[in-house]
Design a protein around this motif. Structure first.
Motif, PDB file in Angstrom:
ATOM      1  N   ASN A  37      20.273  15.189   1.076  1.00  0.00           N
ATOM      2  CA  ASN A  37      19.687  15.097  -0.267  1.00  0.00           C
ATOM      3  C   ASN A  37      18.903  13.799  -0.487  1.00  0.00           C
ATOM      4  O   ASN A  37      18.783  13.319  -1.615  1.00  0.00           O
ATOM      5  CB  ASN A  37      20.770  15.232  -1.344  1.00  0.00           C
ATOM      6  CG  ASN A  37      21.484  16.561  -1.289  1.00  0.00           C
ATOM      7  OD1 ASN A  37      20.865  17.597  -1.006  1.00  0.00           O
ATOM      8  ND2 ASN A  37      22.788  16.555  -1.568  1.00  0.00           N
ATOM      9  N   SER A  38      18.392  13.232   0.575  1.00  0.00           N
ATOM     10  CA  SER A  38      17.580  12.018   0.417  1.00  0.00           C
ATOM     11  C   SER A  38      16.164  12.396  -0.005  1.00  0.00           C
ATOM     12  O   SER A  38      15.728  13.547   0.128  1.00  0.00           O
ATOM     13  CB  SER A  38      17.545  11.233   1.724  1.00  0.00           C
ATOM     14  OG  SER A  38      16.898  11.977   2.746  1.00  0.00           O
ATOM     15  N   ARG A  39      15.468  11.402  -0.522  1.00  0.00           N
ATOM     16  CA  ARG A  39      14.080  11.587  -0.930  1.00  0.00           C
ATOM     17  C   ARG A  39      13.176  10.930   0.115  1.00  0.00           C
ATOM     18  O   ARG A  39      13.439   9.797   0.545  1.00  0.00           O
ATOM     19  CB  ARG A  39      13.854  10.962  -2.307  1.00  0.00           C
ATOM     20  CG  ARG A  39      14.733  11.585  -3.400  1.00  0.00           C
ATOM     21  CD  ARG A  39      14.558  10.865  -4.725  1.00  0.00           C
ATOM     22  NE  ARG A  39      15.043   9.496  -4.686  1.00  0.00           N
ATOM     23  CZ  ARG A  39      16.312   9.141  -4.857  1.00  0.00           C
ATOM     24  NH1 ARG A  39      17.249  10.075  -5.077  1.00  0.00           N
ATOM     25  NH2 ARG A  39      16.677   7.871  -4.829  1.00  0.00           N
ATOM     26  N   MET A  40      12.119  11.621   0.509  1.00  0.00           N
ATOM     27  CA  MET A  40      11.231  11.136   1.554  1.00  0.00           C
ATOM     28  C   MET A  40       9.834  10.949   0.998  1.00  0.00           C
ATOM     29  O   MET A  40       9.298  11.831   0.318  1.00  0.00           O
ATOM     30  CB  MET A  40      11.193  12.131   2.723  1.00  0.00           C
ATOM     31  CG  MET A  40      10.618  11.565   3.995  1.00  0.00           C
ATOM     32  SD  MET A  40      11.778  10.462   4.841  1.00  0.00           S
ATOM     33  CE  MET A  40      13.070  11.626   5.292  1.00  0.00           C
ATOM     34  N   HIS A  41       9.242   9.798   1.272  1.00  0.00           N
ATOM     35  CA  HIS A  41       7.859   9.542   0.869  1.00  0.00           C
ATOM     36  C   HIS A  41       7.123   8.873   2.027  1.00  0.00           C
ATOM     37  O   HIS A  41       7.617   7.884   2.581  1.00  0.00           O
ATOM     38  CB  HIS A  41       7.797   8.637  -0.362  1.00  0.00           C
ATOM     39  CG  HIS A  41       6.391   8.248  -0.734  1.00  0.00           C
ATOM     40  ND1 HIS A  41       5.517   9.140  -1.311  1.00  0.00           N
ATOM     41  CD2 HIS A  41       5.722   7.065  -0.602  1.00  0.00           C
ATOM     42  CE1 HIS A  41       4.369   8.530  -1.519  1.00  0.00           C
ATOM     43  NE2 HIS A  41       4.460   7.269  -1.101  1.00  0.00           N
ATOM     44  N   CYS A  42       5.983   9.421   2.393  1.00  0.00           N
ATOM     45  CA  CYS A  42       5.188   8.884   3.506  1.00  0.00           C
ATOM     46  C   CYS A  42       3.766   8.611   3.044  1.00  0.00           C
ATOM     47  O   CYS A  42       3.190   9.382   2.243  1.00  0.00           O
ATOM     48  CB  CYS A  42       5.143   9.865   4.677  1.00  0.00           C
ATOM     49  SG  CYS A  42       6.733  10.076   5.516  1.00  0.00           S
ATOM     50  N   GLY A  43       3.206   7.528   3.560  1.00  0.00           N
ATOM     51  CA  GLY A  43       1.816   7.238   3.285  1.00  0.00           C
ATOM     52  C   GLY A  43       0.906   8.133   4.097  1.00  0.00           C
ATOM     53  O   GLY A  43       1.345   8.871   4.995  1.00  0.00           O
ATOM     54  N   ALA A  44      -0.375   8.094   3.793  1.00  0.00           N
ATOM     55  CA  ALA A  44      -1.337   8.938   4.502  1.00  0.00           C
ATOM     56  C   ALA A  44      -1.357   8.584   5.983  1.00  0.00           C
ATOM     57  O   ALA A  44      -1.208   7.418   6.362  1.00  0.00           O
ATOM     58  CB  ALA A  44      -2.727   8.752   3.902  1.00  0.00           C
ATOM     59  N   PRO A  45      -1.523   9.568   6.860  1.00  0.00           N
ATOM     60  CA  PRO A  45      -1.662   9.264   8.291  1.00  0.00           C
ATOM     61  C   PRO A  45      -2.903   8.393   8.521  1.00  0.00           C
ATOM     62  O   PRO A  45      -3.947   8.586   7.897  1.00  0.00           O
ATOM     63  CB  PRO A  45      -1.805  10.639   8.936  1.00  0.00           C
ATOM     64  CG  PRO A  45      -1.243  11.602   7.945  1.00  0.00           C
ATOM     65  CD  PRO A  45      -1.544  11.016   6.598  1.00  0.00           C
ATOM     66  N   ILE A  46      -2.775   7.452   9.419  1.00  0.00           N
ATOM     67  CA  ILE A  46      -3.849   6.504   9.700  1.00  0.00           C
ATOM     68  C   ILE A  46      -4.117   6.501  11.204  1.00  0.00           C
ATOM     69  O   ILE A  46      -3.177   6.362  12.004  1.00  0.00           O
ATOM     70  CB  ILE A  46      -3.483   5.085   9.229  1.00  0.00           C
ATOM     71  CG1 ILE A  46      -3.457   5.017   7.711  1.00  0.00           C
ATOM     72  CG2 ILE A  46      -4.452   4.048   9.781  1.00  0.00           C
ATOM     73  CD1 ILE A  46      -2.993   3.676   7.163  1.00  0.00           C
ATOM     74  N   VAL A  47      -5.361   6.678  11.589  1.00  0.00           N
ATOM     75  CA  VAL A  47      -5.751   6.502  12.983  1.00  0.00           C
ATOM     76  C   VAL A  47      -6.291   5.083  13.123  1.00  0.00           C
ATOM     77  O   VAL A  47      -7.127   4.641  12.336  1.00  0.00           O
ATOM     78  CB  VAL A  47      -6.790   7.549  13.428  1.00  0.00           C
ATOM     79  CG1 VAL A  47      -8.046   7.519  12.569  1.00  0.00           C
ATOM     80  CG2 VAL A  47      -7.164   7.357  14.894  1.00  0.00           C
ATOM     81  N   MET A  48      -5.779   4.355  14.091  1.00  0.00           N
ATOM     82  CA  MET A  48      -6.102   2.936  14.204  1.00  0.00           C
ATOM     83  C   MET A  48      -6.491   2.582  15.638  1.00  0.00           C
ATOM     84  O   MET A  48      -6.129   3.272  16.595  1.00  0.00           O
ATOM     85  CB  MET A  48      -4.909   2.074  13.796  1.00  0.00           C
ATOM     86  CG  MET A  48      -3.649   2.362  14.578  1.00  0.00           C
ATOM     87  SD  MET A  48      -2.420   1.029  14.552  1.00  0.00           S
ATOM     88  CE  MET A  48      -3.047  -0.039  15.842  1.00  0.00           C
ATOM     89  N   MET A  49      -7.227   1.491  15.748  1.00  0.00           N
ATOM     90  CA  MET A  49      -7.572   0.903  17.051  1.00  0.00           C
ATOM     91  C   MET A  49      -7.334  -0.592  16.936  1.00  0.00           C
ATOM     92  O   MET A  49      -7.968  -1.272  16.120  1.00  0.00           O
ATOM     93  CB  MET A  49      -9.043   1.183  17.398  1.00  0.00           C
ATOM     94  CG  MET A  49      -9.455   0.652  18.762  1.00  0.00           C
ATOM     95  SD  MET A  49      -8.778   1.700  20.078  1.00  0.00           S
ATOM     96  CE  MET A  49      -9.219   0.754  21.527  1.00  0.00           C
ATOM     97  N   ALA A  50      -6.399  -1.122  17.718  1.00  0.00           N
ATOM     98  CA  ALA A  50      -6.091  -2.550  17.673  1.00  0.00           C
ATOM     99  C   ALA A  50      -6.896  -3.295  18.734  1.00  0.00           C
ATOM    100  O   ALA A  50      -7.104  -2.793  19.846  1.00  0.00           O
ATOM    101  CB  ALA A  50      -4.601  -2.778  17.895  1.00  0.00           C
TER     102      ALA A  50
END
Length: 481
Positions: A140-153
């Protein structure tokens, strides 16, 4: 003087000590110039961009899981919200990089630094993106995720000149930074939420122009990683955890290719776990990478491989190696003068030995100063020729004739020629130098095989047998009468 030989040897020892002090001072000058050259490289890196490391592309999404938990007892019971922050990552299954590096020389005064302009075309293919689906760890936990991000370091974001990212057929706007907690320098683009958990995969292409100083490193993030690199620089130094599977080095440049499987590298797990990127330095040294702490060990680091655009004719490194032979030069030249003095029954004053040794020391100072303005070979030739002519001229006077001075000058020229060969050799320098020293020692032993050293110590040169009184024959009886 009762023991002139010992007094002469003591004087020569004092002269040698003075010359060793001079060589130490010259060596300090070489080290100072090396430090100035390193400061120049750092200055260029501070103004342009430092060594670069490419890591990615990869997709990540920051998530927070929260739940309510009851704490306390009796009337003090209350509900407290607990939180768990974590990062989901999706590594590409196929990663292909095609790049070309054009070299550009930058300078600060007399010191030059190699910089590169890298143009890379990167293709990354993901299969299922199920790894971006958050999994609850508390009921019963609540889940929140940010937008997927494609990155290049990258190692130094100041080196990014141009970049263009395409997802399928759609161009995505790029923004600075990566939003990654460990690898913050680079660029990123936000992806639509619909890609999370996508089963049919994703393909992204990135065209990147990147400048940097002296070295480029790459982290093999793909399930299968293929890297092709070409450059006009003819002296690459390949380092890191993986050498090229194919390479071709020519006078007009090099080409290299790496083909790696995730079965052979832990880079994916290392980066997902937040491991640092450590880059093996050039000149056989290990240097911390752009994201590595100073005390990082190989176990703390993610796998990577690198190419350093080194200068094989570094005048300061070669001058430093040459200076290490200074004592040997002085000793061999003193032996040669001493042999002339011994065989020809001459007398050479310790001050004259000091002047000869000073001329030998001046060669190393001339070498490092001229090599800052001329190619090393030309600087070496000019410095050696000047010292050989000076020593040949001076030796013809202290040894009494030109016929004696010329062989000494020729011997010094031979020493300079041998030293130049040793400086060009790396793997066989020790064996060549050892054989040459043995031959010199053998020649000295052959030339002095008949010298009466006891006679020299007593002030005479005759052999012991020559100074023994001859046995007189016993007189005959008639002579006795």
């Amino acid at each position: 003087m009762k023991h002139p030989l010992f007094i002469k040897l003591f004087a020569l020892a004092a002269v040698t000590l003075l010359l060793l002090i001079g060589l130490a001072l010259i060596s300090d000058v070489v080290h100072d110039r090396q430090r100035y050259r390193s400061l120049t490289a750092q200055s260029v890196a501070d103004s342009l961009a430092g060594p670069q490391t490419l890591m990615g592309p990869l997709i990540h999404s920051a998530c927070v899981e929260s739940w309510d938990e009851e704490t306390g007892k009796g009337d003090e019971r209350r509900m407290v919200e607990r939180r768990r922050e974590f990062l989901l990552t999706a590594m590409p299954e196929q990663l292909k990089l095609r790049s070309g590096a054009a070299m550009e020389e930058r300078a600060r005064g007399v010191h030059k630094v190699n910089t590169f302009n890298l143009k890379a075309h990167i293709t990354a293919e993901w299969g299922s993106l199920a790894s971006l689906q958050p999994q609850s760890t508390v009921k019963n936990s609540r889940m929140h995720c940010g937008a997927p991000i494609v990155m290049m370091a990258v190692g130094d974001a100041r080196g990014i000149r141009t970049a263009q990212l395409t997802l399928g057929e759609q161009a995505l706007p790029l923004k600075p930074g990566t939003f990654h907690p460990t690898y913050s320098r680079g660029l990123h683009a936000a992806l639509p939420e619909a890609v999370r958990g996508k089963a049919d995969g994703l393909t992204a292409t990135l065209d990147l122009e990147l400048v940097g100083t002296e070295r480029i490193a790459i982290v093999p993030l793909g399930g299968n990683t293929e890297v092709q690199m070409t450059s006009s620089w003819p002296h690459p130094s390949f380092a890191g955890r993986f050498l090229p599977s194919e390479r071709e080095v020519k006078p007009d440049g090099f080409s290299a290719q790496w083909r790696l499987s995730s079965l052979a590298t832990t880079a994916q797990a290392d980066i997902a776990g937040g491991s640092r990127v450590c880059v093996s330095g050039y000149d056989d040294a290990s240097a911390p990478g752009e994201y590595a702490p100073g005390g990082a060990t190989p176990r703390d680091c993610a796998d990577s491989f690198s190419v350093a655009f080194v200068d094989p004719v570094n005048p300061y490194t070669l001058s430093d190696r040459a200076t290490k032979y200074g004592l040997l030069f002085i000793a061999l030249t003193f032996v040669a003068v001493g042999l002339f003095e011994l065989m020809k029954k001459l007398r050479v004053h310790p001050v004259q030995y000091l002047l000869v040794g000073s001329a030998l020391c001046s060669f190393f100072l001339l070498l490092v100063s001229l090599s800052e303005h001329l190619p090393f070979g030309a600087a070496y030739g000019i410095a050696a020729a000047a010292c050989v002519l000076l020593l040949g001229y001076y030796a013809s006077h202290i040894l009494g004739s030109l016929a004696r001075g010329l062989p000494l000058g020729a011997g010094v020229a031979l020493l300079y020629g041998l030293l130049y060969v040793l400086l060009q050799l790396e793997q066989t320098a020790l064996v060549v130098g050892s054989i040459a020293l043995f031959l010199v020692l053998a020649a000295v032993m052959v030339l002095t095989r008949k010298v009466n050293w006891y006679g020299l110590a007593q002030g005479g040169g005759a052999s012991p047998a020559a100074r023994m009184p001859k046995t007189q024959p016993l007189p005959t009886p008639s002579e006795a009468a």
